[in-house]
Design a protein around this motif. Structure first.
Motif, mmCIF file in Angstrom:
data_model
loop_
_atom_site.group_PDB
_atom_site.id
_atom_site.type_symbol
_atom_site.label_atom_id
_atom_site.label_comp_id
_atom_site.label_asym_id
_atom_site.label_seq_id
_atom_site.Cartn_x
_atom_site.Cartn_y
_atom_site.Cartn_z
ATOM 1 N N PRO A 4 0.976 -1.395 0.003
ATOM 2 C CA PRO A 4 0.101 0.262 -0.160
ATOM 3 C C PRO A 4 0.963 1.408 -0.025
ATOM 4 O O PRO A 4 1.914 1.423 0.265
ATOM 5 N N GLU A 8 -2.673 5.372 1.139
ATOM 6 C CA GLU A 8 -3.408 4.199 1.366
ATOM 7 C C GLU A 8 -3.775 4.104 2.822
ATOM 8 O O GLU A 8 -3.592 3.798 3.189
ATOM 9 N N ARG A 9 -1.884 3.837 3.727
ATOM 10 C CA ARG A 9 -2.086 3.877 5.238
ATOM 11 C C ARG A 9 -2.540 4.034 5.584
ATOM 12 O O ARG A 9 -2.839 4.336 7.129
ATOM 13 N N ILE A 12 -5.913 4.271 6.134
ATOM 14 C CA ILE A 12 -6.004 2.758 6.908
ATOM 15 C C ILE A 12 -5.682 3.527 8.345
ATOM 16 O O ILE A 12 -6.955 2.945 9.332
ATOM 17 N N GLU A 13 -4.933 3.766 9.285
ATOM 18 C CA GLU A 13 -4.946 4.305 10.378
ATOM 19 C C GLU A 13 -5.889 5.433 10.381
ATOM 20 O O GLU A 13 -6.454 5.297 11.770
ATOM 21 N N ALA A 15 -8.758 5.115 9.568
ATOM 22 C CA ALA A 15 -10.366 4.681 9.808
ATOM 23 C C ALA A 15 -10.276 3.842 11.187
ATOM 24 O O ALA A 15 -11.657 3.949 11.868
ATOM 25 N N LEU A 16 -9.141 3.164 11.595
ATOM 26 C CA LEU A 16 -8.560 2.341 12.648
ATOM 27 C C LEU A 16 -9.244 3.366 13.967
ATOM 28 O O LEU A 16 -9.530 3.717 14.832
ATOM 29 N N TYR A 85 -1.112 -1.886 17.370
ATOM 30 C CA TYR A 85 -1.180 -1.704 15.594
ATOM 31 C C TYR A 85 0.194 -0.471 15.800
ATOM 32 O O TYR A 85 1.150 -1.386 15.749
ATOM 33 N N SER A 86 -0.128 -0.011 14.350
ATOM 34 C CA SER A 86 0.894 -0.210 13.588
ATOM 35 C C SER A 86 2.494 1.173 13.870
ATOM 36 O O SER A 86 1.712 2.090 15.262
ATOM 37 N N TYR A 89 0.942 4.474 13.326
ATOM 38 C CA TYR A 89 -0.066 5.230 14.189
ATOM 39 C C TYR A 89 0.242 5.258 15.718
ATOM 40 O O TYR A 89 0.210 6.947 16.834
#
Length: 117
Positions: A4, A8-9, A12-13, A15-16, A85-86, A89
């Motif tokens: 990604p 995009e990353r 996603i973050e 959205a989380l 988590y990433s 983040y």
């Protein structure tokens, strides 16, 4: 499998974060409290540009601040191992906490010159 992109990353973050707003707020408060310990030392040094006379009480104060900060980071690392988590983040939350801590302690310092003494 496609890797990604950065946008995009970040989506996603976001959205989380929207899925878990309480965790987001608690982590920001946690990191702000942790960084306040370091920010107070930083502002004290910045205002005086030198370390004040070395006394046992000042050494204990600095050591206590650093130990509590380290302990708080270890707790976050343990929590990350339980619910990963990433790194993006985690870095984002840590930087927001650091920025808010330095802003809060800077405002405190401006309003009360004796706040850090």
């Amino acid at each position: 499998m496609r890797v990604p992109s950065l946008s995009e990353r970040l989506l996603i973050e976001a959205a989380l974060t929207a899925d878990h707003p309480l965790r987001f707020l608690l982590l920001i408060v946690w990191w702000t409290l942790a960084w306040i310990l370091i920010a107070r030392l930083g502002w004290k040094w910045w205002n005086h540009r030198k370390i004040a006379s070395v006394r046992v009480l000042s050494i204990l104060s600095v050591t206590t601040h650093l130990i509590v900060f380290t302990f708080m980071v270890v707790i976050v690392a343990f929590g990350w191992s339980l619910e990963p988590y990433s790194a993006i983040y985690g870095l984002f939350i840590c930087l927001i906490g650091a920025l808010s801590a330095f802003l809060l302690t800077g405002v405190l310092n401006r309003n009360r010159p004796d706040a850090l003494q």
